[in-house]
Design an enzyme around this catalytic site. Sequence first.
Site: not given
Ligand SMILES: [Zn+2]
Length: 362
Positions: A38, A40, A43, A59, A164
């Site tokens: 993902c 995220s 990041h 996740h 997600c």
């Molecule tokens: Zn995610």
Amino acid sequence: MAKAAILEQVGGLTIGEVELADPGPHEVLIDTKACGLCHSDLHFIDGAYPHPLPAIPGHEAAGVVRSVGSEVKTVKPGDHVVSCLSAFCGHCEFCVTGRMALCMGADTRRDQTAAPRIMRADGSAPVAQMLNLSAFCEQMLIHEHACVAIDKDMPLDRAAVIGCAVTTGAGAIFNACSVVPGEAVAVVGCGGVGLAAINAAKITGAGKVIAIDPIPEKRALAETLGATHTVDAMADDAVEQVMKISGGGVHHAIEAVGRQASADLAVKILRRGGTATILGMMPLDCKVGLGAMDLLSGKKLQGAIMGMNHFPVDLPRLVDFYMRGLLDLDTIIAERIPLEKINEGFEKMKQGTSARSVVVFD
Ligand SMILES: [Zn+2]
Ligand SMILES: [Zn+2]
């Protein structure tokens, strides 16, 4: 002992071994079968969002329950589950008013004083659990309110991305926007989240579904998933194109990138009374706004973290949509890779040309 991709320092992941504790009363030990990459995660890996290290990212996972704690009621050994980072406590203001995606998950982590869930393989130091999951690991030890059992016929690699990207994109359409059949929807950014939003817009019976992305390959994927029109995000007249296609702006604009320019674009393409929903994780100093005329035109702007999910209800429904051929997860997943190839997977994500990469564990 479990193999994991560990963030030792900002910049990249290292394959190593960790030791997971036995499940506490409300905890579940899961054999991870698949975990999507993902944006995220990136990041945290590149340091844009700080996190205590060492830590294990990941996740967006699915797996099989190995063992459960003494008080666990919702899943049992052998269950196939999808994890979700929206762990909920069940008794805070947000939970009891039906907005569990906003719950801070108070009792879903271990106490600071308790033994950590994840340790270095030699037991020398704890390894931080990221987003309460740490799924780039052969096993996960999580709170029972961070996963939900699904239909065992569901392929686990495809189930993982529901955790997600698909929950976020589809949740924006179903939960945050409550799109009415016939309304015009535009989605800015056609990665995993954006493609799921486009697919959900089609499922919900949206009228015009406009996919906006600078990359031709992604616009083609968007058409496969249900976009009725596509627009090059970098075109000088991108706003005018959307205005023309939608007959004066869209009812719902979904931002699924996490950049200032794409969030601003989402606001610009609204019709009177329209709503812009920002899903992306923007740099922390970014701000999106509505001007005086936007406000006088009844336009609205909202965040919708994790698609404002009620994941124990939403995830099994999304699985059902896949099993019935409504939700196209096969197109969203571009490749399956072993854990050892995870850094290459994130490099590919940075190039931005393909959809989702999923780590599969054997
Ligand atoms: Zn995610
Ligand atoms: Zn709560």
